[in-house]
Scaffold this motif. Sequence first.
Motif, PDB file in Angstrom:
ATOM      1  N   ALA A 176       0.810  -1.209   0.000  1.00  0.00           N
ATOM      2  CA  ALA A 176       0.000   0.000   0.000  1.00  0.00           C
ATOM      3  C   ALA A 176       0.849   1.267   0.000  1.00  0.00           C
ATOM      4  N   LYS A 177       2.058   1.177   0.590  1.00  0.00           N
ATOM      5  CA  LYS A 177       2.922   2.369   0.677  1.00  0.00           C
ATOM      6  C   LYS A 177       4.003   2.400  -0.397  1.00  0.00           C
ATOM      7  N   ALA A 178       4.112   1.327  -1.165  1.00  0.00           N
ATOM      8  CA  ALA A 178       5.221   1.228  -2.121  1.00  0.00           C
ATOM      9  C   ALA A 178       5.161   2.291  -3.211  1.00  0.00           C
ATOM     10  N   ALA A 179       3.958   2.746  -3.560  1.00  0.00           N
ATOM     11  CA  ALA A 179       3.836   3.751  -4.623  1.00  0.00           C
ATOM     12  C   ALA A 179       4.502   5.058  -4.227  1.00  0.00           C
ATOM     13  N   GLU A 180       4.382   5.444  -2.960  1.00  0.00           N
ATOM     14  CA  GLU A 180       5.000   6.687  -2.499  1.00  0.00           C
ATOM     15  C   GLU A 180       6.443   6.493  -2.043  1.00  0.00           C
ATOM     16  N   TRP A 181       6.828   5.231  -1.790  1.00  0.00           N
ATOM     17  CA  TRP A 181       8.192   4.963  -1.322  1.00  0.00           C
ATOM     18  C   TRP A 181       8.696   3.671  -1.972  1.00  0.00           C
ATOM     19  N   PRO A 182       9.288   3.761  -3.171  1.00  0.00           N
ATOM     20  CA  PRO A 182       9.643   2.574  -3.953  1.00  0.00           C
ATOM     21  C   PRO A 182      10.577   1.594  -3.258  1.00  0.00           C
ATOM     22  N   VAL A 183      11.336   2.045  -2.269  1.00  0.00           N
ATOM     23  CA  VAL A 183      12.256   1.119  -1.601  1.00  0.00           C
ATOM     24  C   VAL A 183      11.495  -0.048  -0.973  1.00  0.00           C
ATOM     25  N   LEU A 184      10.212   0.159  -0.637  1.00  0.00           N
ATOM     26  CA  LEU A 184       9.426  -0.923  -0.053  1.00  0.00           C
ATOM     27  C   LEU A 184       9.195  -2.046  -1.061  1.00  0.00           C
ATOM     28  N   SER A 185       9.092  -1.680  -2.339  1.00  0.00           N
ATOM     29  CA  SER A 185       8.979  -2.709  -3.381  1.00  0.00           C
ATOM     30  C   SER A 185      10.268  -3.528  -3.474  1.00  0.00           C
ATOM     31  N   GLN A 186      11.405  -2.839  -3.318  1.00  0.00           N
ATOM     32  CA  GLN A 186      12.692  -3.537  -3.341  1.00  0.00           C
ATOM     33  C   GLN A 186      12.791  -4.518  -2.170  1.00  0.00           C
ATOM     34  N   ILE A 187      12.274  -4.104  -1.017  1.00  0.00           N
ATOM     35  CA  ILE A 187      12.310  -4.968   0.161  1.00  0.00           C
ATOM     36  C   ILE A 187      11.433  -6.204  -0.063  1.00  0.00           C
ATOM     37  N   LYS A 188      10.266  -5.977  -0.678  1.00  0.00           N
ATOM     38  CA  LYS A 188       9.384  -7.120  -0.979  1.00  0.00           C
ATOM     39  C   LYS A 188      10.081  -8.102  -1.925  1.00  0.00           C
ATOM     40  N   ASP A 189      10.849  -7.568  -2.881  1.00  0.00           N
ATOM     41  CA  ASP A 189      11.597  -8.429  -3.804  1.00  0.00           C
ATOM     42  C   ASP A 189      12.648  -9.253  -3.049  1.00  0.00           C
ATOM     43  N   VAL A 190      13.279  -8.618  -2.050  1.00  0.00           N
ATOM     44  CA  VAL A 190      14.263  -9.346  -1.235  1.00  0.00           C
ATOM     45  C   VAL A 190      13.582 -10.503  -0.500  1.00  0.00           C
ATOM     46  N   ILE A 191      12.414 -10.216   0.080  1.00  0.00           N
ATOM     47  CA  ILE A 191      11.680 -11.251   0.818  1.00  0.00           C
ATOM     48  C   ILE A 191      11.316 -12.397  -0.116  1.00  0.00           C
ATOM     49  N   SER A 192      10.856 -12.050  -1.317  1.00  0.00           N
ATOM     50  CA  SER A 192      10.510 -13.086  -2.298  1.00  0.00           C
ATOM     51  C   SER A 192      11.741 -13.896  -2.691  1.00  0.00           C
ATOM     52  N   GLY A 193      12.856 -13.188  -2.900  1.00  0.00           N
ATOM     53  CA  GLY A 193      14.092 -13.863  -3.280  1.00  0.00           C
ATOM     54  C   GLY A 193      14.598 -14.801  -2.203  1.00  0.00           C
ATOM     55  N   CYS A 194      14.266 -14.487  -0.944  1.00  0.00           N
ATOM     56  CA  CYS A 194      14.677 -15.344   0.170  1.00  0.00           C
ATOM     57  C   CYS A 194      13.654 -16.435   0.441  1.00  0.00           C
ATOM     58  N   GLY A 195      12.569 -16.441  -0.347  1.00  0.00           N
ATOM     59  CA  GLY A 195      11.525 -17.441  -0.138  1.00  0.00           C
ATOM     60  C   GLY A 195      10.828 -17.290   1.193  1.00  0.00           C
ATOM     61  N   GLY A 196      10.929 -16.096   1.781  1.00  0.00           N
ATOM     62  CA  GLY A 196      10.320 -15.854   3.083  1.00  0.00           C
ATOM     63  C   GLY A 196      11.033 -16.540   4.228  1.00  0.00           C
ATOM     64  N   GLU A 197      12.143 -17.213   3.951  1.00  0.00           N
ATOM     65  CA  GLU A 197      12.865 -17.973   4.982  1.00  0.00           C
ATOM     66  C   GLU A 197      13.648 -17.033   5.886  1.00  0.00           C
ATOM     67  N   ILE A 198      13.437 -17.164   7.182  1.00  0.00           N
ATOM     68  CA  ILE A 198      14.038 -16.240   8.145  1.00  0.00           C
ATOM     69  C   ILE A 198      15.549 -16.295   8.120  1.00  0.00           C
ATOM     70  N   ARG A 199      16.106 -17.494   8.028  1.00  0.00           N
ATOM     71  CA  ARG A 199      17.573 -17.595   8.025  1.00  0.00           C
ATOM     72  C   ARG A 199      18.160 -16.841   6.842  1.00  0.00           C
ATOM     73  N   ALA A 200      17.516 -16.934   5.689  1.00  0.00           N
ATOM     74  CA  ALA A 200      17.988 -16.222   4.502  1.00  0.00           C
ATOM     75  C   ALA A 200      17.837 -14.708   4.670  1.00  0.00           C
ATOM     76  N   ILE A 201      16.766 -14.288   5.348  1.00  0.00           N
ATOM     77  CA  ILE A 201      16.559 -12.850   5.616  1.00  0.00           C
ATOM     78  C   ILE A 201      17.687 -12.319   6.493  1.00  0.00           C
ATOM     79  N   TYR A 202      17.990 -13.058   7.545  1.00  0.00           N
ATOM     80  CA  TYR A 202      19.060 -12.609   8.442  1.00  0.00           C
ATOM     81  C   TYR A 202      20.419 -12.600   7.731  1.00  0.00           C
ATOM     82  N   GLN A 203      20.625 -13.547   6.839  1.00  0.00           N
ATOM     83  CA  GLN A 203      21.876 -13.565   6.084  1.00  0.00           C
ATOM     84  C   GLN A 203      21.964 -12.344   5.176  1.00  0.00           C
ATOM     85  N   PHE A 204      20.827 -11.969   4.576  1.00  0.00           N
ATOM     86  CA  PHE A 204      20.798 -10.776   3.731  1.00  0.00           C
ATOM     87  C   PHE A 204      21.108  -9.532   4.572  1.00  0.00           C
TER      88      PHE A 204
END
Length: 393
Positions: A176-204
């Motif tokens: 909902a906020k990504a349109a006004e702040w594109p970095v949130l879309s980048q963060i969502k891409d990171v989460i998708s790239g990590c498959g939502g796995e917490i260990r991968a998120i922490y490694q990132f």
Amino acid sequence: MAIIDKIKEAYGSVGTLAALINGNAKELFDYFNATHGYLKDDKAIWNELVLRNKQVLRNLDYSDPYVRAFLVCLLEYAMRFGQRAVVVSLMPVIRKHDIVIGKRLEAISNIFYPKISHSEDLLNRFEPICSLLYEAWLDGDVDNRGVEVAILRYYAYVVENTQPQHVSRFIDAMDAKAAEWPVLSQIKDVISGCGGEIRAIYQFIDNSLERNDAPIVAYEHGPGLIETDTNYAGELGLNGVNADFRSIRELAKGYASGKQLRQRGTEIIDNHEDLAEYMKRYGNMHFAKICSAFESPFPVIGEKTDIIDWGCGQSISTMAAIEKIGAGNVNMIVLIEPSQIALKRAAAHCRKLVPTANIITICSDFDSLNPADLPKPTSNVAVNVLSNVLDMD
């Protein structure tokens, strides 16, 4: 570093800890500004020291600026490594003594403090956390990478402490906020790239923080540096644009390409294109901040003055000082900056505003400076400007 061993020995006593903080301020500063890879080895030590000695921290003298700074460093450390219990222990002391921590740390602390009572409470913090981070981002106090780390830390905490439906609502709130702040879309891409796995998120997160560990390069000292052989310098010229900051910024804007700056321009700039982009994006904000510092009670100076600009960048701060003091009152300008290309442009800007001033350029980081590098004063008054030193290693 030996400082961690000194801290362990001093932590059990209010008097001993206060004396260590005051007597080892530089060593502590160097420690807390060490690389992410180095500091993470001490996570367990700080966790134990803070949690085991809460009463010692509470009873320190918080009228002492070194003690206040130490607590901010502890909070920064705890945030960097996601030490929830340490944050929860430190924040009441910070609140009680009105210690200023800035919007960035305020935002990240809200992930853990006040304590979470239920899942809705954790999700309801999304808007205030994002608002604080966005303001810090606009102010230049955090870059995209720092925002990514903060939101990903928040996301990981949601995953670990709520149900899948709450995680989905968190993602929806980012959308909902990504349109006004594109970095949130980048963060969502990171989460998708990590498959939502917490260990991968922490490694990132770890990898992102470690990318900030690159040291600032020290250049050779080079007095007499000034930009003369570029189209920009030609348009600037002694007979070119008007001799004031706003006219110079308008000139620079014409050379900006719209590219994204690394770390919002806080890294050493090594090309003309980025110099122009920095001036376009952040020049007005930087200039306004310095002008506010020159307001009352800063004195009116009616005599010859030397200006020394530490970490001058393109000399935006010096231009603000010149407009405050008056070009006719400026005898000498000393520009200190590790980026040779920025230093040359700074000298050109100063030459434009004060053609008669003696301009000394020193291309160096602070650790490489020697007393002999600095010229003798030429005036009874000197104004030292330190607006960008937090960006220098």
